[in-house]
Design a protein around this motif. Structure first.
Motif, PDB file in Angstrom:
ATOM      1  N   GLU A  53      63.050  41.568  52.350  1.00  0.00           N
ATOM      2  CA  GLU A  53      62.557  41.890  53.688  1.00  0.00           C
ATOM      3  C   GLU A  53      61.049  41.697  53.767  1.00  0.00           C
ATOM      4  O   GLU A  53      60.520  41.332  54.806  1.00  0.00           O
ATOM      5  CB  GLU A  53      62.918  43.330  54.054  1.00  0.00           C
ATOM      6  CG  GLU A  53      64.401  43.531  54.276  1.00  0.00           C
ATOM      7  CD  GLU A  53      64.769  44.985  54.476  1.00  0.00           C
ATOM      8  OE1 GLU A  53      63.858  45.830  54.495  1.00  0.00           O
ATOM      9  OE2 GLU A  53      65.957  45.267  54.593  1.00  0.00           O
ATOM     10  N   ALA A  54      60.353  41.915  52.673  1.00  0.00           N
ATOM     11  CA  ALA A  54      58.894  41.775  52.666  1.00  0.00           C
ATOM     12  C   ALA A  54      58.496  40.324  52.878  1.00  0.00           C
ATOM     13  O   ALA A  54      57.515  40.035  53.547  1.00  0.00           O
ATOM     14  CB  ALA A  54      58.327  42.300  51.351  1.00  0.00           C
ATOM     15  N   GLY A  55      59.266  39.398  52.317  1.00  0.00           N
ATOM     16  CA  GLY A  55      58.944  37.983  52.460  1.00  0.00           C
ATOM     17  C   GLY A  55      59.927  37.287  53.377  1.00  0.00           C
ATOM     18  O   GLY A  55      60.400  36.198  53.080  1.00  0.00           O
ATOM     19  N   ALA A  56      60.265  37.909  54.475  1.00  0.00           N
ATOM     20  CA  ALA A  56      61.276  37.374  55.376  1.00  0.00           C
ATOM     21  C   ALA A  56      60.848  36.023  55.926  1.00  0.00           C
ATOM     22  O   ALA A  56      59.690  35.798  56.247  1.00  0.00           O
ATOM     23  CB  ALA A  56      61.524  38.343  56.526  1.00  0.00           C
ATOM     24  N   GLY A  57      61.805  35.113  56.021  1.00  0.00           N
ATOM     25  CA  GLY A  57      61.545  33.812  56.590  1.00  0.00           C
ATOM     26  C   GLY A  57      61.070  32.779  55.584  1.00  0.00           C
ATOM     27  O   GLY A  57      60.829  31.642  55.937  1.00  0.00           O
TER      28      GLY A  57
END
Length: 71
Positions: A53-57
């Motif tokens: 989730e921290a590095g989403a995308g």
């Protein structure tokens, strides 16, 4: 073609390895082992999801910044 004393040496080495202890026994039943492994897998997946989730995308849909243009 004979193997000479290779078999004997291999047996001695195997016996020495097993005398050292070999694999650790955890004395769990298969059901307990499954439960332990399932819990560990759930925790691992939760950590992975939280970190993702921290590095989403970044590469979630496979549409990264790489271009596949052929020349």
């Amino acid at each position: 073609m004979t193997r000479g004393n290779q078999r004997e040496k291999d047996r001695e080495r195997a016996q020495a390895r097993s005398a050292k202890g070999g694999k650790a026994k955890d004395d769990l039943t298969p059901e307990q082992r499954r439960e332990r492994d399932a819990k560990a897998l759930q925790e691992k997946n939760a950590r992975k999801a939280a970190g993702g989730e921290a590095g989403a995308g970044s590469n979630a849909a496979g549409g990264g910044a790489k271009s596949s243009a052929k020349k």
